[in-house]
Design a protein around this motif. Structure first.
Motif, mmCIF file in Angstrom:
data_model
loop_
_atom_site.group_PDB
_atom_site.id
_atom_site.type_symbol
_atom_site.label_atom_id
_atom_site.label_comp_id
_atom_site.label_asym_id
_atom_site.label_seq_id
_atom_site.Cartn_x
_atom_site.Cartn_y
_atom_site.Cartn_z
ATOM 1 N N LEU A 25 0.853 -1.183 0.000
ATOM 2 C CA LEU A 25 0.000 0.000 0.000
ATOM 3 C C LEU A 25 0.885 1.227 0.000
ATOM 4 O O LEU A 25 1.793 1.346 0.825
ATOM 5 N N LYS A 26 0.621 2.123 -0.933
ATOM 6 C CA LYS A 26 1.380 3.370 -0.993
ATOM 7 C C LYS A 26 0.613 4.432 -0.226
ATOM 8 O O LYS A 26 -0.562 4.687 -0.493
ATOM 9 N N GLU A 27 1.292 5.019 0.747
ATOM 10 C CA GLU A 27 0.704 6.099 1.531
ATOM 11 C C GLU A 27 1.693 7.248 1.537
ATOM 12 O O GLU A 27 2.767 7.149 2.125
ATOM 13 N N ALA A 35 1.341 -6.321 6.679
ATOM 14 C CA ALA A 35 1.106 -6.513 8.117
ATOM 15 C C ALA A 35 0.488 -5.268 8.746
ATOM 16 O O ALA A 35 -0.223 -5.360 9.749
ATOM 17 N N LEU A 36 0.713 -4.117 8.132
ATOM 18 C CA LEU A 36 0.202 -2.864 8.675
ATOM 19 C C LEU A 36 -1.215 -2.527 8.222
ATOM 20 O O LEU A 36 -1.876 -1.708 8.847
ATOM 21 N N PHE A 37 -1.681 -3.142 7.111
ATOM 22 C CA PHE A 37 -2.999 -2.749 6.616
ATOM 23 C C PHE A 37 -3.967 -3.901 6.359
ATOM 24 O O PHE A 37 -5.174 -3.687 6.373
ATOM 25 N N LYS A 42 -9.465 -6.228 6.648
ATOM 26 C CA LYS A 42 -10.394 -7.320 6.954
ATOM 27 C C LYS A 42 -11.412 -6.882 7.998
ATOM 28 O O LYS A 42 -12.610 -7.143 7.859
ATOM 29 N N GLN A 43 -10.939 -6.211 9.013
ATOM 30 C CA GLN A 43 -11.800 -5.756 10.112
ATOM 31 C C GLN A 43 -12.864 -4.767 9.622
ATOM 32 O O GLN A 43 -14.007 -4.790 10.062
ATOM 33 N N LYS A 44 -12.496 -3.910 8.699
ATOM 34 C CA LYS A 44 -13.402 -2.866 8.201
ATOM 35 C C LYS A 44 -14.235 -3.307 6.995
ATOM 36 O O LYS A 44 -14.994 -2.513 6.445
ATOM 37 N N GLY A 45 -14.061 -4.563 6.569
ATOM 38 C CA GLY A 45 -14.832 -5.064 5.429
ATOM 39 C C GLY A 45 -14.326 -4.588 4.080
ATOM 40 O O GLY A 45 -15.070 -4.595 3.102
#
Length: 80
Positions: A25-27, A35-37, A42-45
């Motif tokens: 993921l580019k931020e 591991a960071l996103f 998954k939690q946020k759908g």
């Protein structure tokens, strides 16, 4: 901002056989490890949207560069 990150898979001669696609993921100016996103996605759908974007971008990249790729998917990707 989902990026397919290509990792070479080489044979015993050191030749590239294909590329394994890894998600990043580019931020802003940083490239984040999954591991960071992924747990948050998954939690946020949002995981399936993320996964669909990665598959679409990976297939386009494979076609553009004329390379073989490997995508790792699990049962969660298929069933839901």
């Amino acid at each position: 901002n989902i990026l397919p990150f290509l990792q070479k898979v080489v044979n015993l001669k050191g030749e590239c056989e294909y590329y394994e696609v890894l998600v990043r993921l580019k931020e802003k100016d940083k490239i984040l490890s999954p591991a960071l996103f992924l747990p948050i996605a998954k939690q946020k759908g949002l995981y399936h949207n993320l996964n669909s974007a990665l598959i679409r971008k990976s297939l386009l990249l494979s076609k553009e560069k004329k390379i073989k790729i490997s995508l790792n998917i699990d049962v969660y990707d298929i069933l839901y």
